[in-house]
Structures are given as C-alpha cells and as structure tokens.
Motif scaffolding. Structure first.
Motif, mmCIF file in Angstrom:
data_model
loop_
_atom_site.group_PDB
_atom_site.id
_atom_site.type_symbol
_atom_site.label_atom_id
_atom_site.label_comp_id
_atom_site.label_asym_id
_atom_site.label_seq_id
_atom_site.Cartn_x
_atom_site.Cartn_y
_atom_site.Cartn_z
ATOM 1 N N ASP A 76 -6.280 26.119 90.773
ATOM 2 C CA ASP A 76 -6.470 25.688 89.684
ATOM 3 C C ASP A 76 -7.322 25.457 88.969
ATOM 4 O O ASP A 76 -7.009 26.229 87.296
ATOM 5 N N SER A 77 -8.790 26.348 89.432
ATOM 6 C CA SER A 77 -9.914 26.366 88.538
ATOM 7 C C SER A 77 -10.340 28.182 88.331
ATOM 8 O O SER A 77 -10.217 28.814 90.048
ATOM 9 N N LEU A 78 -11.278 27.675 87.791
ATOM 10 C CA LEU A 78 -11.560 28.935 87.830
ATOM 11 C C LEU A 78 -13.049 30.243 88.623
ATOM 12 O O LEU A 78 -12.991 30.555 89.774
ATOM 13 N N ARG A 79 -13.491 29.027 89.301
ATOM 14 C CA ARG A 79 -14.601 28.792 90.280
ATOM 15 C C ARG A 79 -13.869 29.144 91.180
ATOM 16 O O ARG A 79 -14.564 29.889 92.202
ATOM 17 N N ASP A 80 -12.505 28.074 92.063
ATOM 18 C CA ASP A 80 -11.687 28.651 92.616
ATOM 19 C C ASP A 80 -11.548 30.259 93.080
ATOM 20 O O ASP A 80 -11.905 30.552 94.492
ATOM 21 N N LEU A 81 -10.956 30.161 92.380
ATOM 22 C CA LEU A 81 -11.129 32.060 92.507
ATOM 23 C C LEU A 81 -12.371 33.236 92.911
ATOM 24 O O LEU A 81 -12.260 33.339 93.230
ATOM 25 N N GLN A 82 -13.055 32.413 91.647
ATOM 26 C CA GLN A 82 -14.219 32.826 91.566
ATOM 27 C C GLN A 82 -15.381 33.049 93.205
ATOM 28 O O GLN A 82 -15.670 34.032 93.467
ATOM 29 N N GLY A 85 -13.597 32.475 96.652
ATOM 30 C CA GLY A 85 -13.386 33.012 97.377
ATOM 31 C C GLY A 85 -12.967 34.447 96.987
ATOM 32 O O GLY A 85 -13.450 34.903 97.903
ATOM 33 N N MET A 86 -13.664 35.620 95.855
ATOM 34 C CA MET A 86 -13.299 36.615 95.448
ATOM 35 C C MET A 86 -14.681 37.100 96.422
ATOM 36 O O MET A 86 -14.506 37.951 96.793
ATOM 37 N N LEU A 87 -16.180 36.362 96.293
ATOM 38 C CA LEU A 87 -17.104 36.632 96.400
ATOM 39 C C LEU A 87 -17.106 37.617 98.176
ATOM 40 O O LEU A 87 -18.158 38.080 98.843
ATOM 41 N N LEU A 88 -16.516 36.861 98.505
ATOM 42 C CA LEU A 88 -15.957 36.800 100.219
ATOM 43 C C LEU A 88 -14.656 38.156 100.661
ATOM 44 O O LEU A 88 -13.906 38.416 101.659
ATOM 45 N N GLY A 89 -14.120 38.406 98.870
ATOM 46 C CA GLY A 89 -12.979 39.344 99.080
ATOM 47 C C GLY A 89 -11.954 38.528 98.928
ATOM 48 O O GLY A 89 -10.865 40.090 99.232
ATOM 49 N N GLY A 90 -11.572 37.986 98.808
ATOM 50 C CA GLY A 90 -10.794 36.650 98.486
ATOM 51 C C GLY A 90 -9.859 37.665 98.138
ATOM 52 O O GLY A 90 -10.573 37.950 96.860
ATOM 53 N N GLU A 91 -7.747 37.248 97.530
ATOM 54 C CA GLU A 91 -7.035 38.047 96.603
ATOM 55 C C GLU A 91 -7.003 37.083 95.461
ATOM 56 O O GLU A 91 -5.945 35.559 96.309
ATOM 57 N N PRO A 92 -7.448 36.824 94.268
ATOM 58 C CA PRO A 92 -6.988 35.322 93.720
ATOM 59 C C PRO A 92 -5.565 35.290 93.294
ATOM 60 O O PRO A 92 -4.965 35.751 93.102
ATOM 61 N N CYS A 93 -5.439 33.597 93.596
ATOM 62 C CA CYS A 93 -3.847 33.184 93.250
ATOM 63 C C CYS A 93 -3.801 31.989 92.386
ATOM 64 O O CYS A 93 -4.758 30.994 93.008
ATOM 65 N N LEU A 94 -3.910 32.059 91.278
ATOM 66 C CA LEU A 94 -4.002 30.627 90.258
ATOM 67 C C LEU A 94 -2.121 29.783 90.425
ATOM 68 O O LEU A 94 -2.028 30.741 90.183
ATOM 69 N N VAL A 95 -2.386 29.052 90.434
ATOM 70 C CA VAL A 95 -1.713 27.772 89.801
ATOM 71 C C VAL A 95 -1.450 27.601 88.798
ATOM 72 O O VAL A 95 -2.692 26.817 88.106
ATOM 73 N N ARG A 96 -0.430 27.119 88.456
ATOM 74 C CA ARG A 96 -0.197 26.880 86.558
ATOM 75 C C ARG A 96 -0.586 25.229 87.187
ATOM 76 O O ARG A 96 -0.695 24.153 85.968
ATOM 77 N N THR A 97 -0.453 24.335 87.877
ATOM 78 C CA THR A 97 -0.215 22.767 88.437
ATOM 79 C C THR A 97 -2.122 22.819 88.282
ATOM 80 O O THR A 97 -2.955 23.610 87.925
ATOM 81 N N GLY A 98 -2.183 21.639 87.853
ATOM 82 C CA GLY A 98 -3.819 20.691 88.191
ATOM 83 C C GLY A 98 -3.882 21.322 86.582
ATOM 84 O O GLY A 98 -3.964 21.262 85.317
ATOM 85 N N LYS A 99 -4.905 21.838 86.643
ATOM 86 C CA LYS A 99 -5.899 22.197 85.606
ATOM 87 C C LYS A 99 -5.401 23.943 85.677
ATOM 88 O O LYS A 99 -6.526 24.635 84.798
ATOM 89 N N GLY A 100 -4.787 24.143 85.312
ATOM 90 C CA GLY A 100 -3.961 25.605 85.750
ATOM 91 C C GLY A 100 -3.569 26.357 84.408
ATOM 92 O O GLY A 100 -4.268 27.307 84.175
ATOM 93 N N GLU A 101 -3.540 25.655 83.367
ATOM 94 C CA GLU A 101 -2.790 26.144 82.445
ATOM 95 C C GLU A 101 -4.142 26.020 81.510
ATOM 96 O O GLU A 101 -3.802 26.497 80.800
#
Length: 191
Positions: A138-144, A146-162
């Motif tokens: 739900d945050s940019l840091r989660d996505l960033q 995971g992406m450093l190891l090739g993960g596919e970023p998926c953002l949810v609107r829950t939590g801090k997502g909006e």
C-alpha cells in the motif's frame, strides 16, 4: 526470519504481501497488540483462495514499532500467530513472514524500500530473485523494494494506498481496490 512451513521445493507460484494496510487495518499510531490487529475485510479469504489455487504466500513487513519500544518481539509474534490462525480458519496459510525490526534512521538493508527482506524471501525459497513475483503493498516503499529483485508491483488502495496513488508509481504498477481484487486478478490470469 522464521519459516512457518518449511519448503523443500521452489514454489511454482509465489506472492509477497506487505502486512499493515494490505492484510490488516493500518494505524498511524502503529498496530501494537494482537487486539489492535484487525484484518481488512476479505483479505484473509483472498489469502485462502490463493493458497487453494497453489500459491505460496510470504509476508514482508517493516515493524519499526520494535525499535521505538512500542511492542516487543513476543507481542509481534503473537500478532503474527493471530494472522496465521485467522488465515488457516479460512483455509489458507502464510508460508513465511519476515520483518525489519529497525527504525527509519538505523541504516539497515532490510527496511523497505531497501531489498533485504525480499532477498531473504528469495533465499528461503531457493530463488535467485523475485522475477515475475507479484509484490503487493500500500506504499511506494513496498513496491520499490520488491522491484529491486524483479517483483511485479501491485498497489492496493487500502491502508495508505490512496495516498500513494498521488506519487509517481514505478513503471508497470497495477492498481487494485484491495487484496481480494489482487487475488481475483491472479486467479483469472495465472490459474
């Protein structure tokens, strides 16, 4: 890092979830007790549906409340036990939970957006990286992270997502209403 269910083989379908704001309700005052740990509607059922379809579920979570003295390792373990028990009641399970116990200024390599937690997950499952693995946060840091190891970023609107939607998202980020919508998408696109 404490494996809940040790694996002998590489998972064919792995997903990595953030905890607060993805699986459970988040709080700017921190989730400090098992009583405060409240699942987001549909999140545990989503984990169960993924597990029943052959997915392996891992959780990577920053828990700076430990460094701040807001709770101790035993209490964190109790929160994770509650999460695991509730997931199992729905017919699912969380195969691995890794957490960063450090504060924002500790300079560790495991606090997201650093990739240390994701390296631990890849290593645990015998993978060289997380290429093609959905990383849900739900945050940019989660996505960033995971992406450093090739993960596919998926953002949810829950939590801090909006709030995160107002940031520049990493290329290729898919946006979903919640974890249940992520599960719907994956079960349809990767049965």
């Amino acid at each position: 890092m404490s494996p809940i269910f040790p694996h002998l083989a590489k998972p064919s379908k792995l997903i990595v979830l953030d905890r607060d704001g993805v699986i459970n309700e988040d709080s700017d005052a921190f989730v400090k007790t098992p009583e405060e740990w409240t699942p987001i509607a549909g999140s545990l059922e989503a984990i169960a549906r993924l597990c029943q379809a052959g997915w392996t579920v891992a959780v990577a979570t920053n828990q700076s409340g430990l460094a701040r003295g807001l709770f101790d390792a035993s209490t964190l373990g109790d929160m994770h036990l509650k999460m695991q028990q509730l997931a199992m009641e729905q017919g699912g399970r969380i195969d691995l939970i890794v957490h960063c116990p450090h504060g924002p200024d500790d300079g560790c390599d495991c606090r997201k957006p650093e990739p240390g937690l994701f390296r631990r997950i890849a290593s645990h499952f015998g993978l060289p990286d997380l290429a093609g693995v959905p990383v849900v946060g739900d945050s940019l840091r989660d996505l960033q992270a995971g992406m450093l190891l090739g993960g596919e970023p998926c953002l949810v609107r829950t939590g801090k997502g909006e709030r995160t939607l107002r940031s520049e998202l990493p290329p290729g980020t898919q946006v979903f209403d919640d974890l249940s919508a992520v599960a719907d998408h994956l079960l349809e696109s990767r049965p």
